[in-house]
Design a protein around this motif. Structure first.
Motif, PDB file in Angstrom:
ATOM      1  N   LYS A   8       1.262  -1.152  -0.170  1.00 11.55           N
ATOM      2  CA  LYS A   8      -0.243  -0.279   0.081  1.00 11.55           C
ATOM      3  C   LYS A   8       0.846   1.297   0.121  1.00 11.55           C
ATOM      4  N   LEU A  12       1.056   3.978  -3.275  1.00  6.81           N
ATOM      5  CA  LEU A  12       0.676   5.095  -2.918  1.00  6.81           C
ATOM      6  C   LEU A  12       1.761   6.674  -3.588  1.00  6.81           C
ATOM      7  N   ARG A  15       1.551   6.336  -7.179  1.00  7.27           N
ATOM      8  CA  ARG A  15       0.198   7.598  -7.829  1.00  7.27           C
ATOM      9  C   ARG A  15       0.571   8.988  -7.542  1.00  7.27           C
ATOM     10  N   GLN A  16       1.549   8.857  -6.702  1.00  5.01           N
ATOM     11  CA  GLN A  16       2.342  10.507  -6.419  1.00  5.01           C
ATOM     12  C   GLN A  16       3.146  11.000  -7.749  1.00  5.01           C
ATOM     13  N   ARG A 103       9.439   9.026   0.151  1.00  4.40           N
ATOM     14  CA  ARG A 103       7.629  10.665  -0.289  1.00  4.40           C
ATOM     15  C   ARG A 103       7.929  11.998   0.431  1.00  4.40           C
TER      16      ARG A 103
END
Length: 106
Positions: A8, A12, A15-16, A103
């Motif tokens: 997951k 994320l 997707r960023q 991230r």
């Protein structure tokens, strides 16, 4: 950290970054003096190293492709390799920490 939680976290991040074009990849990351592409490639290499360790195989250099737009796919592949190797909790935790740090630095 479970395999599902790591998956997951990677989703994320993908997707960023998956929609980024070359200028955005070339921009400097907020942490350090490297491009965003260099930072993500470093993450790809680290996860590939964890996968090799979990498989009991030698570490190999992940090629830096000419097109940075391939980095999200490389990240997906090395993460799938790590998860298929059935890594221990320590490896999952380390991978998740690297994903989270990346991230934050982007």
């Amino acid at each position: 950290m479970s395999a599902a939680e790591l998956d997951k976290a990677v989703q994320l991040l993908v997707r960023q970054i998956a929609h980024w074009q070359q200028p955005r990849w070339a921009a400097a990351a907020t942490a350090g003096n490297v491009s965003r592409a260099d930072l993500v490639h470093r993450l790809v290499q680290e996860i590939a190293n964890l996968a090799a360790d979990a498989e009991g195989e030698p570490r190999r250099v992940v090629p830096r492709l000419d097109n940075d737009l391939a980095l999200p796919d490389q990240l997906r592949v090395v993460t799938a390799d790590l998860l298929a190797a059935d890594p221990g909790v320590e490896a999952l935790n380390r991978a998740a920490a690297e994903v989270t740090a990346t991230r934050s630095a982007l």
